[in-house]
Design a protein around this motif. Structure first.
Motif, PDB file in Angstrom:
ATOM      1  N   ALA A  18      11.966  -4.960   0.394  1.00  0.00           N
ATOM      2  CA  ALA A  18      12.744  -4.318  -0.967  1.00  0.00           C
ATOM      3  C   ALA A  18      11.969  -4.502  -2.119  1.00  0.00           C
ATOM      4  CB  ALA A  18      14.201  -4.954  -1.062  1.00  0.00           C
ATOM      5  N   ILE A  19      11.421  -5.715  -2.286  1.00  0.00           N
ATOM      6  CA  ILE A  19      10.553  -5.863  -3.396  1.00  0.00           C
ATOM      7  C   ILE A  19       9.256  -5.168  -3.562  1.00  0.00           C
ATOM      8  CG2 ILE A  19       9.301  -7.586  -4.782  1.00  0.00           C
ATOM      9  CD1 ILE A  19      11.281  -9.876  -3.822  1.00  0.00           C
ATOM     10  N   LEU A  20       8.624  -5.203  -2.463  1.00  0.00           N
ATOM     11  CA  LEU A  20       7.153  -4.417  -2.412  1.00  0.00           C
ATOM     12  C   LEU A  20       7.351  -3.131  -2.765  1.00  0.00           C
ATOM     13  CD1 LEU A  20       5.602  -6.509   0.300  1.00  0.00           C
ATOM     14  CD2 LEU A  20       4.876  -6.661  -1.987  1.00  0.00           C
ATOM     15  N   LEU A  59       0.690  -1.096  -0.011  1.00  0.00           N
ATOM     16  CA  LEU A  59      -0.049  -0.119  -0.068  1.00  0.00           C
ATOM     17  C   LEU A  59       0.927   1.172   0.026  1.00  0.00           C
ATOM     18  CD1 LEU A  59      -2.918  -0.737   2.455  1.00  0.00           C
ATOM     19  CD2 LEU A  59      -2.838  -0.222  -0.064  1.00  0.00           C
ATOM     20  N   ALA A  60       2.010   1.127   0.892  1.00  0.00           N
ATOM     21  CA  ALA A  60       2.854   2.504   0.764  1.00  0.00           C
ATOM     22  C   ALA A  60       3.242   2.598  -0.744  1.00  0.00           C
ATOM     23  CB  ALA A  60       3.996   2.076   1.721  1.00  0.00           C
ATOM     24  N   PHE A 110       4.359   6.781   4.888  1.00  0.00           N
ATOM     25  CA  PHE A 110       5.859   6.457   5.445  1.00  0.00           C
ATOM     26  C   PHE A 110       5.476   5.834   6.841  1.00  0.00           C
ATOM     27  CE2 PHE A 110       7.400   9.889   2.632  1.00  0.00           C
ATOM     28  CZ  PHE A 110       8.710   9.394   2.395  1.00  0.00           C
ATOM     29  N   THR A 111       4.225   6.020   7.456  1.00  0.00           N
ATOM     30  CA  THR A 111       3.929   5.394   8.539  1.00  0.00           C
ATOM     31  C   THR A 111       3.718   3.839   8.356  1.00  0.00           C
ATOM     32  OG1 THR A 111       3.071   7.394   9.379  1.00  0.00           O
ATOM     33  CG2 THR A 111       2.299   5.259  10.455  1.00  0.00           C
ATOM     34  N   LEU A 112       3.033   3.524   7.233  1.00  0.00           N
ATOM     35  CA  LEU A 112       2.836   2.212   6.740  1.00  0.00           C
ATOM     36  C   LEU A 112       4.266   1.482   6.510  1.00  0.00           C
ATOM     37  CD1 LEU A 112      -0.240   2.660   4.077  1.00  0.00           C
ATOM     38  CD2 LEU A 112      -0.260   1.736   6.649  1.00  0.00           C
ATOM     39  N   GLN A 113       5.217   1.977   5.964  1.00  0.00           N
ATOM     40  CA  GLN A 113       6.407   1.485   5.729  1.00  0.00           C
ATOM     41  C   GLN A 113       7.090   1.151   6.792  1.00  0.00           C
ATOM     42  OE1 GLN A 113       9.459   4.317   4.446  1.00  0.00           O
ATOM     43  NE2 GLN A 113      10.809   2.697   3.759  1.00  0.00           N
ATOM     44  N   GLY A 125       3.579   5.690  -5.767  1.00  0.00           N
ATOM     45  CA  GLY A 125       3.464   5.476  -7.310  1.00  0.00           C
ATOM     46  C   GLY A 125       2.333   6.411  -7.846  1.00  0.00           C
ATOM     47  N   SER A 126       1.116   6.478  -7.160  1.00  0.00           N
ATOM     48  CA  SER A 126       0.092   6.963  -7.571  1.00  0.00           C
ATOM     49  C   SER A 126       0.262   8.483  -7.535  1.00  0.00           C
ATOM     50  CB  SER A 126      -1.361   6.638  -6.884  1.00  0.00           C
ATOM     51  OG  SER A 126      -1.068   6.800  -5.685  1.00  0.00           O
TER      52      SER A 126
END
Length: 301
Positions: A243-245, A12-13, A227-230, A18-19
């Motif tokens: 890393a992939i996501l 989601l992050a 950034f909180t989700l990350q 990207g969006s």
């Protein structure tokens, strides 16, 4: 938290980041790039401020010092250079190109680490850099002269993003105040952008109101929330998954550019995007795989 849920938060992050390229591009129908950047990050700073203050109350043994504030300000100025170049570049390039060319910072980060911070990067960084150059060539249609001004600004922007990535980890670790760091750098970017924006660009309240949806999304959703989700997700999942996501930000930029703006790439452009994305993945994953194999290798007497 389950690993599946943590990976979903990271995805989601990346989706929000990207969006956000679409929102950044469409907002400039109403506001200049400096004004938009300034308002966007001042809102983000205000949104994060309550959490930064709460963080300070939880860690009274780590107060903010003058030296820490100066280092936070320096980081904010690097952030300002990166985000402003990106925003100005979006005036003359596509969302798809912007997403992938900005993503080159993942490849440039180990290179800058060697030159600026004297840290030797993993050997995979060198072939990944060549693969990235090949991807840029294909993205431009097989003719580097076809790269426009906006694309070149995105490449310079990627250098500043790489520098920002190299600096922020050390500052967050030494200060132990990541939320204060985020709030501070947001405030620096917002102030540094808005002051010249008000002087150099036409600004009206009606224009700000017209860009309100984009401002809301880029300041609160792709900014504070993403950034909180990350931060939450990476506590509960493996680094390789993260890393992939998170690298899928570039793919989401291309996807939303196609869905919302009608942008399309030819076969060469798609191949270039694939090469750049593979280089981003390789730089992040190969060192992890190499380390895990070495660590798990049985001892031989």
């Amino acid at each position: 938290m389950s690993r599946l849920l943590a990976n979903t938060l990271l995805l989601l992050a990346a989706l929000f980041w990207g969006s956000a390229f679409v929102a950044q591009a469409t907002a400039m129908a109403h506001l200049g790039p400096l004004t938009f950047t300034g308002v966007r990050f001042l809102i983000a700073a205000a949104a994060v401020l309550p959490f930064a203050l709460a963080e300070g109350r939880r860690t009274p043994e780590r107060p903010l010092t003058v030296g820490m504030g100066l280092r936070f300000t320096g980081l904010g100025l690097v952030f300002f250079a990166a985000i402003t170049l990106q925003q100005v570049g979006l005036l003359t390039t596509t969302v798809t190109n912007a997403g992938f060319l900005t993503g080159i910072y993942v490849v440039l980060t180990p290179l800058l680490a060697l030159v600026v911070f004297r840290e030797r990067p993993h050997a995979v960084a060198w072939p990944a850099s060549l693969v990235t150059l090949g991807g840029i060539w294909l993205l431009s249609g097989g003719d580097l002269e076809a790269l426009g001004t906006g694309d070149l600004l995105m490449l310079v922007c990627a250098v500043f993003w790489a520098l920002h990535v190299g600096l922020i980890g050390g500052l967050a670790a030494t200060s132990a105040r990541p939320l204060a760091l985020s709030c501070w750098q947001f405030a620096v970017v917002g102030t540094a952008a808005l002051l010249p924006g008000l002087l150099l660009e036409p600004v009206t309240l009606s224009a700000v109101w017209a860009a309100a949806p984009e401002l809301f999304y880029t300041s609160l959703i792709s900014g504070g929330l993403a950034f909180t989700l990350q931060a939450i997700g990476q506590r509960w999942t493996r680094a390789a998954d993260a890393a992939i996501l998170l690298s899928s930000e570039a793919l989401f930029a291309a996807l939303f550019g196609a869905l919302l703006l009608g942008e399309r790439l030819d076969a060469a452009g798609l191949a270039g995007c694939l090469l750049i994305f593979l280089a981003i993945i390789a730089v992040q994953l190969v060192p992890m795989i190499s380390w895990n194999r070495w660590r798990l290798r049985p001892n031989r007497v």
